[in-house]
Design a protein around this motif. Structure first.
Motif, mmCIF file in Angstrom:
data_model
loop_
_atom_site.group_PDB
_atom_site.id
_atom_site.type_symbol
_atom_site.label_atom_id
_atom_site.label_comp_id
_atom_site.label_asym_id
_atom_site.label_seq_id
_atom_site.Cartn_x
_atom_site.Cartn_y
_atom_site.Cartn_z
ATOM 1 N N ASN A 240 17.157 -14.116 -2.803
ATOM 2 C CA ASN A 240 17.644 -13.293 -1.692
ATOM 3 C C ASN A 240 17.106 -11.864 -1.744
ATOM 4 O O ASN A 240 17.811 -10.900 -1.460
ATOM 5 C CB ASN A 240 19.178 -13.288 -1.637
ATOM 6 N N GLU A 241 15.826 -11.750 -2.125
ATOM 7 C CA GLU A 241 15.149 -10.460 -2.112
ATOM 8 C C GLU A 241 13.854 -10.559 -1.301
ATOM 9 O O GLU A 241 13.243 -11.620 -1.201
ATOM 10 C CB GLU A 241 14.822 -9.990 -3.533
ATOM 11 N N PRO A 242 13.403 -9.414 -0.734
ATOM 12 C CA PRO A 242 12.153 -9.405 0.026
ATOM 13 C C PRO A 242 10.938 -9.178 -0.867
ATOM 14 O O PRO A 242 11.058 -8.702 -2.004
ATOM 15 C CB PRO A 242 12.349 -8.221 0.971
ATOM 16 N N ALA A 243 9.766 -9.517 -0.329
ATOM 17 C CA ALA A 243 8.491 -9.271 -1.000
ATOM 18 C C ALA A 243 7.493 -8.775 0.038
ATOM 19 O O ALA A 243 7.507 -9.216 1.192
ATOM 20 C CB ALA A 243 7.980 -10.546 -1.664
ATOM 21 N N PHE A 244 6.629 -7.868 -0.390
ATOM 22 C CA PHE A 244 5.702 -7.210 0.532
ATOM 23 C C PHE A 244 4.338 -7.083 -0.123
ATOM 24 O O PHE A 244 4.239 -6.749 -1.305
ATOM 25 C CB PHE A 244 6.246 -5.821 0.887
ATOM 26 N N MET A 245 3.280 -7.331 0.631
ATOM 27 C CA MET A 245 1.927 -7.109 0.119
ATOM 28 C C MET A 245 1.045 -6.478 1.193
ATOM 29 O O MET A 245 1.154 -6.787 2.380
ATOM 30 C CB MET A 245 1.274 -8.404 -0.363
ATOM 31 N N GLU A 246 0.194 -5.555 0.777
ATOM 32 C CA GLU A 246 -0.894 -5.044 1.609
ATOM 33 C C GLU A 246 -2.142 -5.029 0.738
ATOM 34 O O GLU A 246 -2.295 -4.188 -0.147
ATOM 35 C CB GLU A 246 -0.602 -3.650 2.148
ATOM 36 N N LEU A 247 -3.006 -6.010 0.969
ATOM 37 C CA LEU A 247 -4.189 -6.211 0.154
ATOM 38 C C LEU A 247 -5.393 -6.409 1.057
ATOM 39 O O LEU A 247 -5.255 -6.736 2.239
ATOM 40 C CB LEU A 247 -4.039 -7.442 -0.751
ATOM 41 N N GLY A 248 -6.572 -6.229 0.485
ATOM 42 C CA GLY A 248 -7.782 -6.431 1.270
ATOM 43 C C GLY A 248 -8.931 -6.943 0.448
ATOM 44 O O GLY A 248 -9.239 -6.409 -0.620
ATOM 45 N N GLY A 249 -9.588 -7.995 0.935
ATOM 46 C CA GLY A 249 -10.816 -8.466 0.327
ATOM 47 C C GLY A 249 -11.952 -7.481 0.577
ATOM 48 O O GLY A 249 -11.912 -6.694 1.528
ATOM 49 N N VAL A 250 -12.956 -7.523 -0.293
ATOM 50 C CA VAL A 250 -14.089 -6.593 -0.198
ATOM 51 C C VAL A 250 -15.381 -7.385 -0.235
ATOM 52 O O VAL A 250 -15.563 -8.261 -1.089
ATOM 53 C CB VAL A 250 -14.088 -5.575 -1.363
ATOM 54 N N GLN A 251 -16.272 -7.087 0.689
ATOM 55 C CA GLN A 251 -17.598 -7.700 0.696
ATOM 56 C C GLN A 251 -18.618 -6.633 1.076
ATOM 57 O O GLN A 251 -18.526 -6.032 2.148
ATOM 58 C CB GLN A 251 -17.656 -8.854 1.705
ATOM 59 N N SER A 252 -19.559 -6.382 0.189
ATOM 60 C CA SER A 252 -20.630 -5.399 0.443
ATOM 61 C C SER A 252 -20.076 -4.031 0.803
ATOM 62 O O SER A 252 -20.652 -3.301 1.614
ATOM 63 C CB SER A 252 -21.558 -5.907 1.562
ATOM 64 N N GLY A 253 -18.923 -3.685 0.228
ATOM 65 C CA GLY A 253 -18.291 -2.404 0.495
ATOM 66 C C GLY A 253 -17.355 -2.402 1.681
ATOM 67 O O GLY A 253 -16.636 -1.425 1.910
#
Length: 388
Positions: A240-253
């Protein structure tokens, strides 16, 4: 001072030389429209966009790329980083300086070699150029007129070429993989650090990069979702808890960031915030098309919150221009009153992260491509709330 000119190896460059020459020509055209005799490119993202070099050494001292229409570009770098720049850039004219005190006289001398006196554009509103650097160069070149050109390269870089879009689509595939690992890893007792490690391992095995444990990414469970940004810690999620993500893949910068949220069990407050963030996001996406201003996109999202009587939940812009680096100061910003006009092949990230009354920071996002008719969502993972 050491000046070198040599053949540039093909290794180290993510794109062919013709791609960089095309970008440079577009910048020259913009400089002529702005009546600039020269431009000093110092923002790291813009430096990488035009030269290929990722600017690692320029974190400590400026590495200005000197541009004069009709002339070959010159890159001024630290002597310590000269070999890395030579391998990582297509620019042939390299001028080096040894210490901070040498920067201004060496840079000024490189400018004098072009043999003009006139208007020089500086990226005054971007990172990596300190007031002391500007003053020092101006002291060396008192007869030159310095003007702000912070947005010039950013406006060119906003419109992606075919090769850039391929890199961003590849980066988004890695982001989507990270989202799936995030969702599938949620169980009572697992920590943020463990999930971040799983993401990095799975993405690496797939041949990509998603720096889930870096300070530029966010992975938060429970009460830590009340933080606007936060890297993964040894904090375990409970039922009963929340989870949060802000992620980003990287390709050639090129980065393709994404926000995704989840709840292990039920959590009424963050679930309500997420429902509203979806309504805001979908309103924003619905108005994205060529000819619309950045401010109109922002206004569409805020209107949803006004209708729900909760305008204070969004205390930041609704999105921003993307490309090299996650964000670069001087990029197009989707904020109130912004007058930049959207054009086809721009890429935008809209993180609709709402700040709840009791402190939770929660929401969702999409990364979109502006098309001739409207917009295309680059992600394949739904922006709905994931329930574990």
């Amino acid at each position: 001072m050491t000046s070198t000119s040599s053949a540039v190896p093909s290794t180290g460059l993510p794109f062919p030389r013709s791609e960089y020459e095309y970008r440079l020509q577009k910048v020259f055209e913009a400089m002529e429209r702005a009546n600039l005799d020269a431009l000093l490119v110092t923002a790291l993202g813009n430096l990488q966009y035009l030269s290929g070099y990722d600017g690692r050494g320029a974190i400590f001292m400026p590495f200005p790329l000197i541009l004069v229409p009709g002339q070959k570009p010159t890159l001024v770098v630290r002597e310590f980083d000269l070999r890395s720049v030579r391998l990582g850039s297509w620019v042939e004219e390299l001028v080096s300086y040894r210490d901070q005190a040498d920067f201004a006289p060496v840079c000024a001398d490189a400018i004098r070699r072009f043999g003009f006196k006139g208007r020089i554009g500086l990226e005054l509103g971007c990172w990596n150029l300190a007031p002391a650097d500007v003053n020092a160069v101006h002291t060396e070149l008192p007869d030159m007129k310095f003007v702000d050109a912070s947005r010039l390269v950013a406006r060119i870089a906003a419109i992606k070429t075919t090769m850039e879009l391929e890199a961003m689509r590849s980066a988004m595939k890695m982001t989507d993989l990270a989202v799936r690992v995030f969702q599938q890893s949620l169980r009572e007792g697992v920590s943020e650090a463990e999930v971040a490690a799983s993401i990095e391992r799975e993405v690496e095995q797939a041949g990509g990069v998603v720096p889930a444990s870096s300070t530029s990414s966010s992975l938060l469970f429970g009460d830590r979702t009340k933080l606007p940004h936060g890297s993964a810690k040894h904090n375990a999620i409970r039922n009963n808890e929340p989870a949060f993500m802000e992620l980003g893949g990287v390709q050639s910068g090129y980065h393709c960031g994404l926000v995704r949220s989840a709840v292990l069990g039920r959590h009424a407050e963050t679930e309500s915030l997420h429902d509203l963030s979806i309504a805001v996001l979908e309103a924003v996406i619905s108005v994205i098309r060529p000819g619309v201003t950045a401010g109109e996109v922002d206004a569409a999202g805020r209107e949803v919150l006004k209708r729900h009587g909760r305008p204070g939940l969004l205390n930041h812009r609704v999105g921003y221009q993307t490309g090299i680096n996650w964000v670069e100061r001087g990029y197009i910003s989707l904020e109130p009153g912004a007058e930049d006009i959207l054009e086809p092949n721009m890429t935008l990230h809209m993180p609709i992260i709402l700040c709840g009354e009791s402190g939770y920071v929660f929401g969702t996002s999409e990364h979109v491509l502006v098309t001739q008719q409207g917009s295309e969502i680059l992600s394949s993972t739904p922006h709905t709330l994931y329930r574990a």
